[in-house]
Scaffold this motif. Structure first.
Motif, PDB file in Angstrom:
ATOM      1  N   GLY A 126       0.782  -1.236   0.000  1.00  0.00           N
ATOM      2  CA  GLY A 126       0.000   0.000   0.000  1.00  0.00           C
ATOM      3  C   GLY A 126       0.814   1.286   0.000  1.00  0.00           C
ATOM      4  N   ALA A 127       2.126   1.182   0.125  1.00  0.00           N
ATOM      5  CA  ALA A 127       2.970   2.378   0.166  1.00  0.00           C
ATOM      6  C   ALA A 127       3.327   2.825  -1.255  1.00  0.00           C
ATOM      7  CB  ALA A 127       4.252   2.096   0.949  1.00  0.00           C
ATOM      8  N   MET A 128       3.697   4.093  -1.390  1.00  0.00           N
ATOM      9  CA  MET A 128       4.277   4.588  -2.630  1.00  0.00           C
ATOM     10  C   MET A 128       5.729   4.118  -2.625  1.00  0.00           C
ATOM     11  SD  MET A 128       3.814   6.177  -5.424  1.00  0.00           S
ATOM     12  CE  MET A 128       2.430   7.285  -5.345  1.00  0.00           C
ATOM     13  N   MET A 129       6.097   3.310  -3.620  1.00  0.00           N
ATOM     14  CA  MET A 129       7.416   2.679  -3.634  1.00  0.00           C
ATOM     15  C   MET A 129       8.184   3.057  -4.893  1.00  0.00           C
ATOM     16  SD  MET A 129       6.394  -1.143  -2.274  1.00  0.00           S
ATOM     17  CE  MET A 129       4.766  -1.270  -3.022  1.00  0.00           C
ATOM     18  N   GLU A 130       9.501   3.069  -4.768  1.00  0.00           N
ATOM     19  CA  GLU A 130      10.399   3.218  -5.895  1.00  0.00           C
ATOM     20  C   GLU A 130      11.135   1.900  -6.062  1.00  0.00           C
ATOM     21  OE1 GLU A 130      12.970   6.532  -5.112  1.00  0.00           O
ATOM     22  OE2 GLU A 130      11.321   7.965  -5.137  1.00  0.00           O
ATOM     23  N   VAL A 131      10.996   1.294  -7.231  1.00  0.00           N
ATOM     24  CA  VAL A 131      11.612   0.000  -7.502  1.00  0.00           C
ATOM     25  C   VAL A 131      12.768   0.204  -8.469  1.00  0.00           C
ATOM     26  CG1 VAL A 131      11.236  -2.325  -8.396  1.00  0.00           C
ATOM     27  CG2 VAL A 131       9.388  -1.155  -7.159  1.00  0.00           C
ATOM     28  N   SER A 132      13.924  -0.317  -8.099  1.00  0.00           N
ATOM     29  CA  SER A 132      15.107  -0.258  -8.960  1.00  0.00           C
ATOM     30  C   SER A 132      15.524  -1.686  -9.287  1.00  0.00           C
ATOM     31  CB  SER A 132      16.263   0.437  -8.242  1.00  0.00           C
ATOM     32  OG  SER A 132      15.930   1.760  -7.939  1.00  0.00           O
ATOM     33  N   LEU A 133      15.967  -1.893 -10.531  1.00  0.00           N
ATOM     34  CA  LEU A 133      16.389  -3.231 -10.916  1.00  0.00           C
ATOM     35  C   LEU A 133      17.372  -3.170 -12.062  1.00  0.00           C
ATOM     36  CD1 LEU A 133      14.316  -4.843 -13.533  1.00  0.00           C
ATOM     37  CD2 LEU A 133      13.176  -2.993 -12.323  1.00  0.00           C
ATOM     38  N   VAL A 134      18.147  -4.226 -12.158  1.00  0.00           N
ATOM     39  CA  VAL A 134      18.963  -4.476 -13.338  1.00  0.00           C
ATOM     40  C   VAL A 134      18.420  -5.773 -13.915  1.00  0.00           C
ATOM     41  CG1 VAL A 134      21.256  -4.936 -14.243  1.00  0.00           C
ATOM     42  CG2 VAL A 134      20.959  -3.293 -12.373  1.00  0.00           C
ATOM     43  N   ASN A 135      17.686  -5.658 -15.021  1.00  0.00           N
ATOM     44  CA  ASN A 135      17.065  -6.803 -15.663  1.00  0.00           C
ATOM     45  C   ASN A 135      18.166  -7.611 -16.345  1.00  0.00           C
ATOM     46  OD1 ASN A 135      15.546  -8.531 -17.424  1.00  0.00           O
ATOM     47  ND2 ASN A 135      13.833  -7.124 -17.265  1.00  0.00           N
ATOM     48  N   ASP A 136      18.226  -8.887 -16.030  1.00  0.00           N
ATOM     49  CA  ASP A 136      19.262  -9.782 -16.542  1.00  0.00           C
ATOM     50  C   ASP A 136      18.737 -10.506 -17.767  1.00  0.00           C
ATOM     51  OD1 ASP A 136      21.447 -11.473 -16.827  1.00  0.00           O
ATOM     52  OD2 ASP A 136      20.805 -12.822 -15.234  1.00  0.00           O
ATOM     53  N   GLY A 137      19.204 -10.136 -18.927  1.00  0.00           N
ATOM     54  CA  GLY A 137      18.796 -10.799 -20.162  1.00  0.00           C
ATOM     55  C   GLY A 137      18.580  -9.816 -21.303  1.00  0.00           C
ATOM     56  N   PRO A 138      17.536  -9.072 -21.311  1.00  0.00           N
ATOM     57  CA  PRO A 138      16.448  -8.994 -20.333  1.00  0.00           C
ATOM     58  C   PRO A 138      15.493 -10.183 -20.446  1.00  0.00           C
ATOM     59  CG  PRO A 138      15.963  -7.535 -22.161  1.00  0.00           C
ATOM     60  CD  PRO A 138      17.327  -8.131 -22.428  1.00  0.00           C
ATOM     61  N   VAL A 139      14.982 -10.611 -19.295  1.00  0.00           N
ATOM     62  CA  VAL A 139      13.953 -11.647 -19.243  1.00  0.00           C
ATOM     63  C   VAL A 139      12.798 -11.084 -18.430  1.00  0.00           C
ATOM     64  CG1 VAL A 139      13.358 -13.946 -18.407  1.00  0.00           C
ATOM     65  CG2 VAL A 139      15.628 -13.535 -19.399  1.00  0.00           C
ATOM     66  N   THR A 140      11.650 -10.949 -19.066  1.00  0.00           N
ATOM     67  CA  THR A 140      10.440 -10.469 -18.414  1.00  0.00           C
ATOM     68  C   THR A 140       9.274 -11.324 -18.899  1.00  0.00           C
ATOM     69  OG1 THR A 140      11.279  -8.200 -18.349  1.00  0.00           O
ATOM     70  CG2 THR A 140       8.903  -8.488 -18.079  1.00  0.00           C
ATOM     71  N   LEU A 141       8.497 -11.853 -17.946  1.00  0.00           N
ATOM     72  CA  LEU A 141       7.347 -12.703 -18.258  1.00  0.00           C
ATOM     73  C   LEU A 141       6.122 -12.217 -17.500  1.00  0.00           C
ATOM     74  CD1 LEU A 141       9.163 -16.125 -17.930  1.00  0.00           C
ATOM     75  CD2 LEU A 141       8.522 -14.993 -20.058  1.00  0.00           C
ATOM     76  N   ILE A 142       4.961 -12.423 -18.080  1.00  0.00           N
ATOM     77  CA  ILE A 142       3.700 -12.118 -17.413  1.00  0.00           C
ATOM     78  C   ILE A 142       3.018 -13.440 -17.114  1.00  0.00           C
ATOM     79  CG2 ILE A 142       1.462 -10.972 -17.597  1.00  0.00           C
ATOM     80  CD1 ILE A 142       2.831  -9.041 -19.624  1.00  0.00           C
ATOM     81  N   LEU A 143       2.712 -13.680 -15.836  1.00  0.00           N
ATOM     82  CA  LEU A 143       2.064 -14.902 -15.401  1.00  0.00           C
ATOM     83  C   LEU A 143       0.675 -14.595 -14.872  1.00  0.00           C
ATOM     84  CD1 LEU A 143       5.050 -16.355 -13.309  1.00  0.00           C
ATOM     85  CD2 LEU A 143       4.527 -16.815 -15.701  1.00  0.00           C
ATOM     86  N   ASP A 144      -0.314 -15.329 -15.344  1.00  0.00           N
ATOM     87  CA  ASP A 144      -1.679 -15.231 -14.834  1.00  0.00           C
ATOM     88  C   ASP A 144      -2.075 -16.582 -14.285  1.00  0.00           C
ATOM     89  OD1 ASP A 144      -2.803 -12.555 -15.396  1.00  0.00           O
ATOM     90  OD2 ASP A 144      -2.353 -13.053 -17.477  1.00  0.00           O
ATOM     91  N   SER A 145      -2.660 -16.602 -13.096  1.00  0.00           N
ATOM     92  CA  SER A 145      -3.133 -17.870 -12.536  1.00  0.00           C
ATOM     93  C   SER A 145      -4.270 -18.395 -13.402  1.00  0.00           C
ATOM     94  CB  SER A 145      -3.565 -17.690 -11.087  1.00  0.00           C
ATOM     95  OG  SER A 145      -4.621 -16.779 -10.976  1.00  0.00           O
ATOM     96  N   PRO A 146      -4.478 -19.709 -13.393  1.00  0.00           N
ATOM     97  CA  PRO A 146      -5.482 -20.307 -14.272  1.00  0.00           C
ATOM     98  C   PRO A 146      -6.890 -19.723 -14.091  1.00  0.00           C
ATOM     99  CG  PRO A 146      -4.113 -22.008 -13.323  1.00  0.00           C
ATOM    100  CD  PRO A 146      -3.755 -20.728 -12.653  1.00  0.00           C
ATOM    101  N   ALA A 147      -7.253 -19.375 -12.871  1.00  0.00           N
ATOM    102  CA  ALA A 147      -8.611 -18.831 -12.647  1.00  0.00           C
ATOM    103  C   ALA A 147      -8.692 -17.471 -13.269  1.00  0.00           C
ATOM    104  CB  ALA A 147      -8.908 -18.760 -11.151  1.00  0.00           C
TER     105      ALA A 147
END
Length: 147
Positions: A126-147
């Protein structure tokens, strides 16, 4: 349940100028909880994340999981993953779980990952966050649960 997963060499999340979660090599998870999500969705997603073979083996093939390589997980809650932008110009977040439900499910999801032996750092729900990352690859995937 929806997760945007990124393979990272490092990642951190900051709240009010202070780092609250940080990892080296592993996975950054942006985690969205939907209104219809329940325990089976959490278990499915935890199994998928822990076992997904997206790290390179000795032959340079994506054949190892975060468990296999001893990587860590940085899990960051992000209700905006359920933003519906099909109509108009302002996203509709009606499909996202209410904060009190989402917070509990998010915590339980992280507990399931830890039960698999993974080191899990988190942001602040619930907080306002700052996310930092170094994407390795880059590899990015979107996963959705079956429901």
């Amino acid at each position: 349940m929806r997760v945007v997963l990124q393979r990272v060499s490092k990642a951190s999340v900051t709240v009010d100028g202070a780092v609250v979660g940080e990892i080296g090599a592993g996975l950054l998870l942006l985690v969205g909880i939907g209104q219809e999500d329940e325990e089976k969705d959490l278990a499915w997603m935890a199994d998928k994340v822990a076992g997904l073979r997206i790290f390179e083996d000795g032959d340079g093939k994506m054949n190892l999981s975060v468990e296999d390589v001893g990587g860590a997980v940085l899990s960051v809650s992000q209700f905006t993953l359920y933003g519906d932008c099909r109509k108009g110009r302002r996203p509709n977040f009606m499909a996202a779980a209410r904060p009190e439900q989402a917070s509990d499910l998010y915590d339980r999801f992280n507990a399931l990952l830890r039960a698999k032996g993974l080191t899990v750092a988190t942001g602040t729900f619930g907080a306002m966050m700052e996310v930092s990352l170094v994407n390795d690859g880059p590899v990015t995937l979107i996963l959705d649960s079956p429901a």
